[in-house]
Design an enzyme around this catalytic site. Structure first.
Site, mmCIF file in Angstrom:
data_model
loop_
_atom_site.group_PDB
_atom_site.id
_atom_site.type_symbol
_atom_site.label_atom_id
_atom_site.label_comp_id
_atom_site.label_asym_id
_atom_site.label_seq_id
_atom_site.Cartn_x
_atom_site.Cartn_y
_atom_site.Cartn_z
ATOM 1 N NE ARG A 78 6.530 -0.280 9.727
ATOM 2 C CZ ARG A 78 5.476 -0.903 9.515
ATOM 3 N NH1 ARG A 78 5.415 0.153 8.276
ATOM 4 N NH2 ARG A 78 3.811 -1.561 9.714
ATOM 5 N NE ARG B 161 7.792 -2.270 6.477
ATOM 6 C CZ ARG B 161 5.973 -2.543 6.178
ATOM 7 N NH1 ARG B 161 5.869 -2.096 6.053
ATOM 8 N NH2 ARG B 161 5.628 -2.792 7.584
ATOM 9 C CE LYS C 194 -2.375 -1.065 3.956
ATOM 10 N NZ LYS C 194 -1.489 -2.748 4.389
ATOM 11 N NE ARG D 55 1.381 -4.886 11.219
ATOM 12 C CZ ARG D 55 2.679 -4.396 10.117
ATOM 13 N NH1 ARG D 55 4.283 -5.707 10.533
ATOM 14 N NH2 ARG D 55 2.643 -3.998 8.996
HETATM 15 P P1 AP5 Z 1 4.898 -1.455 2.408
HETATM 16 O O1 AP5 Z 1 4.434 -0.625 1.151
HETATM 17 O O2 AP5 Z 1 5.698 -0.907 2.960
HETATM 18 O O3 AP5 Z 1 3.369 -2.702 2.748
HETATM 19 P P2 AP5 Z 1 1.717 -1.759 2.736
HETATM 20 O O4 AP5 Z 1 1.053 -2.268 2.361
HETATM 21 O O5 AP5 Z 1 1.930 -0.122 3.197
HETATM 22 O O6 AP5 Z 1 2.272 -2.643 5.196
HETATM 23 P P3 AP5 Z 1 2.151 -1.597 6.562
HETATM 24 O O7 AP5 Z 1 2.972 -2.699 6.866
HETATM 25 O O8 AP5 Z 1 3.028 -0.882 6.568
HETATM 26 O O9 AP5 Z 1 0.249 -2.024 6.480
HETATM 27 P P4 AP5 Z 1 0.620 -2.386 8.111
HETATM 28 O O10 AP5 Z 1 -1.352 -1.840 7.035
HETATM 29 O O11 AP5 Z 1 0.695 -2.827 8.625
HETATM 30 O O12 AP5 Z 1 0.692 -1.440 8.460
HETATM 31 P P5 AP5 Z 1 0.896 0.679 8.885
HETATM 32 O O13 AP5 Z 1 1.859 1.436 8.864
HETATM 33 O O14 AP5 Z 1 -0.278 1.063 7.935
HETATM 34 O O15 AP5 Z 1 5.388 -2.934 1.169
HETATM 35 C C1 AP5 Z 1 6.012 -3.364 2.290
HETATM 36 C C2 AP5 Z 1 7.184 -4.137 1.546
HETATM 37 O O16 AP5 Z 1 7.465 -5.014 0.299
HETATM 38 C C3 AP5 Z 1 8.157 -3.276 1.291
HETATM 39 O O17 AP5 Z 1 9.903 -3.551 1.901
HETATM 40 C C4 AP5 Z 1 8.429 -3.541 -0.266
HETATM 41 O O18 AP5 Z 1 9.271 -2.533 -0.987
HETATM 42 C C5 AP5 Z 1 7.600 -4.106 -0.396
HETATM 43 N N1 AP5 Z 1 7.354 -4.406 -1.636
HETATM 44 C C6 AP5 Z 1 6.013 -3.808 -1.903
HETATM 45 N N2 AP5 Z 1 5.074 -4.434 -3.232
HETATM 46 C C7 AP5 Z 1 5.943 -5.330 -3.732
HETATM 47 C C8 AP5 Z 1 6.234 -6.175 -4.439
HETATM 48 N N3 AP5 Z 1 4.823 -5.959 -5.840
HETATM 49 N N4 AP5 Z 1 6.651 -6.924 -4.863
HETATM 50 C C9 AP5 Z 1 7.770 -7.203 -3.834
HETATM 51 N N5 AP5 Z 1 7.595 -6.446 -3.426
HETATM 52 C C10 AP5 Z 1 7.131 -5.900 -2.691
HETATM 53 O O19 AP5 Z 1 0.593 0.558 10.586
HETATM 54 C C11 AP5 Z 1 1.159 0.110 11.688
HETATM 55 C C12 AP5 Z 1 0.342 -0.040 12.844
HETATM 56 O O20 AP5 Z 1 -0.072 1.475 13.131
HETATM 57 C C13 AP5 Z 1 -1.216 -0.861 13.124
HETATM 58 O O21 AP5 Z 1 -0.482 -2.246 13.208
HETATM 59 C C14 AP5 Z 1 -1.865 -0.101 13.858
HETATM 60 O O22 AP5 Z 1 -1.529 -0.661 15.205
HETATM 61 C C15 AP5 Z 1 -1.418 1.009 13.828
HETATM 62 N N6 AP5 Z 1 -2.767 2.039 12.818
HETATM 63 C C16 AP5 Z 1 -2.721 2.541 11.820
HETATM 64 N N7 AP5 Z 1 -3.505 2.508 11.234
HETATM 65 C C17 AP5 Z 1 -4.473 2.314 11.646
HETATM 66 C C18 AP5 Z 1 -5.952 2.649 11.780
HETATM 67 N N8 AP5 Z 1 -6.892 3.165 10.595
HETATM 68 N N9 AP5 Z 1 -6.601 1.741 12.461
HETATM 69 C C19 AP5 Z 1 -6.214 1.626 13.769
HETATM 70 N N10 AP5 Z 1 -4.897 1.331 13.702
HETATM 71 C C20 AP5 Z 1 -4.117 1.903 12.832
#
Ligand code: AP5
Length: 219
Positions: A160, A127, A13, A171
């Site tokens: 992270r 990552r 994402k 998660r």
């Molecule tokens: P990346 O693009 O970083 O993936 P992502 O989908 O953004 O993953 P996140 O881990 O950031 O999502 P998340 O929803 O768990 O965490 P968030 O920060 O929102 O890609 C991942 C890796 O793969 C990278 O190394 C990239 O280079 C690689 N990659 C990407 N595409 C690829 C491909 N096609 N092929 C190969 N490699 C690829 O949330 C963290 C925490 O915050 C949550 O757990 C929660 O505690 C809190 N939080 C955040 N938002 C909320 C909410 N709305 N409500 C409540 N709590 C929340």
């Protein structure tokens, strides 16, 4: 263009949101990044959020909804925005609809990046993120030119704290429990654009671009 990106942790994402934000010149609003920044700055929200993030649990809806509402009300969102990591459950989806209604606008599309769990685990375990500018990398799929160093700013790369095996498991479990209903909801109101995310980063980007060109709900 007013869009939401949905998908499991590690679906890509953040990676794809950066591309969409650049292409359409709109802000990339990542609730995860906002919470991590708040934690770094030791604000009350950040200190509260840290405990949830470290366990892989969701931060309470009221905290997140307030934060997103404030962000969407800023002038740079008038032209559009890409939401990454919000909404994550039906309650947040309804709160978003209410906020947009108050702002006199609506979503154009919800892009759902569908990726199998084994890919997600592989992506999250490799990552790396720049401590200074937040740029994202992957040791295999998007390596930096020099190991451990950000190409963009020379900052140090780190893993992270929530990208460890136990937290990833939590998660994914929460994603399965809470986000499925949200996907059905957006499908039922014809906003969902589903993308097969088990391809290379470039292939996924091309697929999103093509689908947004053809499927985008025009005002
Ligand atoms: P990346 O693009 O970083 O993936 P992502 O989908 O953004 O993953 P996140 O881990 O950031 O999502 P998340 O929803 O768990 O965490 P968030 O920060 O929102 O890609 C991942 C890796 O793969 C990278 O190394 C990239 O280079 C690689 N990659 C990407 N595409 C690829 C491909 N096609 N092929 C190969 N490699 C690829 O949330 C963290 C925490 O915050 C949550 O757990 C929660 O505690 C809190 N939080 C955040 N938002 C909320 C909410 N709305 N409500 C409540 N709590 C929340």
């Amino acid at each position: 263009m007013k869009t939401v990106l949905l998908g499991p942790p590690g679906a890509g994402k953040g990676t794809q949101a950066e591309h969409i934000a650049r292409k359409y010149e709109i802000p990339h609003i990542s609730t995860g990044d906002m919470l991590r920044q708040a934690t770094k700055n030791q604000t009350p929200v950040g200190l509260e959020a840290a405990g949830y993030i470290d366990k892989g649990e969701l931060v309470p809806d009221d905290v997140i909804v307030r934060m997103v509402k404030e962000r969407l009300g800023r002038p740079d969102c008038r032209k559009g925005f890409i939401l990454d990591g919000f909404p994550r459950n039906l309650q947040q989806g309804k709160a978003l609809a209410h906020t947009l209604d108050e702002l006199g606008t609506d979503l154009d599309a919800v892009v759902y990046i569908n990726v199998p769990e084994h890919d997600v685990i592989d992506r999250l375990s490799g990552r790396q993120t720049c401590r200074n500018c937040g740029e994202g990398y992957h040791v295999k799929y998007m390596p930096p030119k020099n190991k451990g160093v950000c190409d963009k700013c020379g900052g140090q790369l780190y893993q992270r704290t929530d990208d460890n095996a136990q937290t990833i498991k939590n998660r994914l479990e929460i994603y399965r429990q809470q986000t499925a209903d949200l996907i059905s909801y957006y499908d039922s109101i014809n906003l969902l654009v589903e993308i097969a995310g088990d391809k290379t980063i470039d292939e996924v980007t091309k697929e999103i671009d093509a689908r947004l060109r053809t499927d985008l709900r025009q005002p």
